[in-house]
Design a protein around this motif. Structure first.
Motif, PDB file in Angstrom:
ATOM      1  N   ALA A 112       0.849  -1.197   0.000  1.00  0.00           N
ATOM      2  CA  ALA A 112       0.000   0.000   0.000  1.00  0.00           C
ATOM      3  C   ALA A 112       0.887   1.252   0.000  1.00  0.00           C
ATOM      4  O   ALA A 112       0.630   2.223  -0.719  1.00  0.00           O
ATOM      5  N   GLN A 115       2.532   1.658  -3.409  1.00  0.00           N
ATOM      6  CA  GLN A 115       1.578   2.177  -4.388  1.00  0.00           C
ATOM      7  C   GLN A 115       1.366   3.680  -4.204  1.00  0.00           C
ATOM      8  O   GLN A 115       1.313   4.437  -5.166  1.00  0.00           O
ATOM      9  N   ALA A 265     -14.308   4.229 -10.477  1.00  0.00           N
ATOM     10  CA  ALA A 265     -13.983   3.231  -9.433  1.00  0.00           C
ATOM     11  C   ALA A 265     -12.525   2.775  -9.565  1.00  0.00           C
ATOM     12  O   ALA A 265     -12.258   1.687 -10.083  1.00  0.00           O
ATOM     13  N   ARG A 267     -10.628   1.484  -7.628  1.00  0.00           N
ATOM     14  CA  ARG A 267     -10.300   0.225  -6.946  1.00  0.00           C
ATOM     15  C   ARG A 267     -10.318  -0.967  -7.917  1.00  0.00           C
ATOM     16  O   ARG A 267      -9.860  -2.053  -7.576  1.00  0.00           O
ATOM     17  N   TRP A 269      -8.592  -1.055 -10.673  1.00  0.00           N
ATOM     18  CA  TRP A 269      -7.325  -1.152 -11.405  1.00  0.00           C
ATOM     19  C   TRP A 269      -6.613  -2.492 -11.211  1.00  0.00           C
ATOM     20  O   TRP A 269      -6.190  -3.125 -12.179  1.00  0.00           O
ATOM     21  N   SER A 336       1.512  -3.527  -8.057  1.00  0.00           N
ATOM     22  CA  SER A 336       1.302  -2.286  -7.286  1.00  0.00           C
ATOM     23  C   SER A 336       1.855  -1.081  -8.033  1.00  0.00           C
ATOM     24  O   SER A 336       1.226  -0.021  -8.100  1.00  0.00           O
ATOM     25  N   THR A 339      -0.358  -0.400 -11.107  1.00  0.00           N
ATOM     26  CA  THR A 339      -1.641   0.194 -10.707  1.00  0.00           C
ATOM     27  C   THR A 339      -1.477   1.687 -10.457  1.00  0.00           C
ATOM     28  O   THR A 339      -2.259   2.517 -10.945  1.00  0.00           O
ATOM     29  N   GLN A 343      -3.116   4.696 -12.677  1.00  0.00           N
ATOM     30  CA  GLN A 343      -4.059   5.580 -11.991  1.00  0.00           C
ATOM     31  C   GLN A 343      -3.638   7.043 -12.192  1.00  0.00           C
ATOM     32  O   GLN A 343      -4.464   7.916 -12.432  1.00  0.00           O
TER      33      GLN A 343
END
Ligand code: HEM
Length: 375
Positions: A112, A115, A265, A267, A269, A336, A339, A343
């Motif tokens: 996390a 990312q 949304a 999330r 990805w 990660s 993504t 994004q």
């Protein structure tokens, strides 16, 4: 006039890698025998889930030809010295112990946080043209890994450039100029990690610290081996993650509705990237060499034979990241990083006119974007 790619099926698994639409061909390979001799390439092909898994699991199927730990064109060079130590390029003890250390340390990474960091870094570098996108596909994953390893931002561009130069010597397609150019890059990367390692004590809990303490704990003492495999983390990230990112950009082009859904949304990805890894993966094949005569799925293969393992024909979730003892330990990290980059970039890329072909390669599918026509 030559027929366009989509009319002419790929001739073999090497040309399939950069073909515009290779997946019917891969499905046909998967429907055929899992192991066959391909006379035109003078090697064996392992295809479909059974062929791919059987070869990748068999102890006699090694990552290097017997007696040739390092390719002849790299022997006695700094690149050759790194190559000789890489977990990816060894079997047995020289693989098991370093692999365990790297896999454990990579599994500890706070995904996390990674990312979030890459989202910030990529957000400051949104590509504004096809040329910038081509560079960013390689740079951002390497910046993310360099950051994770503890390098300061000012060092990232040089590290990324050296990594790309180093990787350029590893392909069977590499020319003399690329091999020569890679030597300075290899030395620079080794020096960079040597300096960083001296400072690593100060960074408890970092990936580098975990690798060094893990290596000490299992008696993996060859410091040259640790250094080489740290370089290996950057080189393994380079082409493969660029391919994942690029193929995701292509997937968004093919399904314009997807961009709007992802904007609403974000999330979703990770799920989109999993689909890309599965249906348009960046690494299409890998190679193994028989150390002894073996019988695999009822087929007898003599010692010293090359087997092209056609990962892209396996059609299973892990096909893009390998399988068995050499399976990729960087999958979650790659996802990660990808993504976060997508994004950060998706909005900016949406209206960018893009066309693409694929970079020359025998195993990695990496789009090369150019300015397309505005819709
Ligand atoms: C989308 C990105 C990636 C893809 C598709 C990918 C794919 C693969 C594949 C197919 C293999 C196995 C090769 C074989 O068995 O012959 C592999 C091995 C490896 N990958 Fe990745 N990789 C990716 C990203 C990464 C990243 C980010 C790292 C580092 C953090 C990494 C580290 C490694 C290492 C160290 C190995 C060697 C493992 C061994 O030999 O035991 N990879 N990768």
């Amino acid at each position: 006039m030559p027929l366009p790619d989509f009319v002419l099926a790929p001739a073999d698994p090497f040309s399939a890698v950069t073909h515009a639409a290779p997946y019917d061909y891969y499905r046909r390979l998967a429907d055929g025998p899992p192991l066959r001799f391909e006379a035109s390439l003078d090697c064996w092909l392992a295809t479909g889930t059974a062929g791919v898994r059987t070869v990748l699991e068999h102890p006699a199927c090694r990552v290097r030809p017997p007696g040739l730990g390092v390719p002849l064109n790299l022997a006695g060079t700094p690149c050759g010295a790194i190559f000789a130590e890489l977990v990816r390029m060894n079997d047995g003890e020289r693989h098991t112990v370093p692999k365990q250390v790297l896999a454990r340390a990579l599994a500890q990474v706070d995904l996390a946080r990674l990312q979030e960091r890459v989202l910030q870094i990529a957000g400051k570098r949104v590509p504004a043209s096809a040329a910038q996108l081509n560079d960013a596909l390689f740079e951002l994953p390497l910046f993310g890994m360099a950051d994770l390893l503890g390098f300061a931002p000012a060092q990232w561009p040089a590290l990324a450039a050296w990594t790309r130069d180093f990787v350029a010597c590893l392909s069977p397609l590499s020319n003399e100029e690329q091999v020569a150019g890679a030597q300075d890059a290899a030395n620079a990367l080794l020096h960079g990690f040597t300096v960083l390692l001296r400072e690593a004590d100060a960074l408890p809990g970092s990936l580098l610290h975990d690798i060094v303490t893990g290596a000490d704990a299992v008696g993996w003492q060859a410091s040259g081996g640790v250094l080489a495999n740290l370089v290996g983390l950057l080189s393994q990230t380079c082409d493969a993650t660029a391919g994942l990112l690029g193929n995701a950009v292509v997937a968004l082009r093919a399904q314009p509705d997807l961009s709007a859904q992802l904007r609403a949304a974000p999330r979703l990805w990770p799920a989109v990237l999993r689909e890309v890894s599965r249906h348009d993966p960046p690494i299409h094949n890998t190679r193994r060499y028989t150390a002894d005569a073996v019988e695999l799925l009822g087929v007898r293969i003599p010692a010293g034979q090359m087997i092209v393992v056609v990962l892209a024909s396996a059609g299973c979730a892990e096909s893009g990241f390998g399988h068995g003892r050499h399976a990729c330990p960087g999958q979650s990290i790659a996802h990660s990083i990808a993504t976060a980059c997508l994004q950060a970039w998706a909005g900016g890329l949406e209206d960018m006119p893009l066309a693409w072909s694929y970079r020359p390669s025998l195993n990695a599918r990496i789009p090369l974007f150019s300015d397309g026509e505005r819709a």
